[in-house]
Design a protein around this motif. Structure first.
Motif: not given
Length: 155
Positions: A84-93
């Protein structure tokens, strides 16, 4: 059917079953469950409510690493917090493609299990054995017709 609001959660009453939305203490996923099920899960996990996915992860940790359920829960809680702390990935695809590549590699590297059961069901009736069998592959006949020009309609 009636709906009532108690505090922050909405409860639906359908017959004798009361439903409530509950949030997983690990991953934050919200599920709609009966109140009796919520209490059962909380009793099992020492007052914490965890969703089915997290429950499976904790059970797998216990089985694979032979650790106590409490330690497995602590490890899973730690993993979820880091995630959760890492957040979403910069490039989800790209992230999804990489994850699927890893899953495919793991599945290809894992040993294949030999099945003791036949691939098609059979029923024995007296001395007659009923079942589906394949006599031969159709691939050679298809490749011959395409290679040898038999199928001239597609040229």
């Amino acid at each position: 059917m009636s709906t009532s609001v108690f505090g922050d959660s909405m409860v639906k009453i359908t017959g004798q079953n009361e439903l409530d939305f509950v949030e997983c203490d690990c991953c934050g996923l919200t599920e709609e469950c009966t109140l009796s099920y919520i209490e059962t899960v909380r009793e099992r996990y020492k007052g914490k409510w965890i969703c089915g996915l997290c429950s499976e992860a904790v059970n797998d940790e216990v089985k694979q690493k032979s650790i106590s359920p409490e330690e497995a829960m602590a490890r899973h809680f730690s993993f979820c917090n880091k995630f959760r702390l890492a957040g979403p990935p910069p490039d989800p695809t790209r992230h999804l493609i990489t994850a699927m590549r890893q899953v495919l590699r793991k599945s290809l590297d894992s040993p294949k299990f030999i099945r003791s059961m036949p691939s098609s069901p059979t029923k024995n009736r007296g001395d007659i054995s009923m079942g589906l069998t394949r006599s031969e592959s159709c691939i050679p006949s298809l490749s011959e017709s395409v290679c040898c020009g038999i199928d001239e309609d597609y040229e």
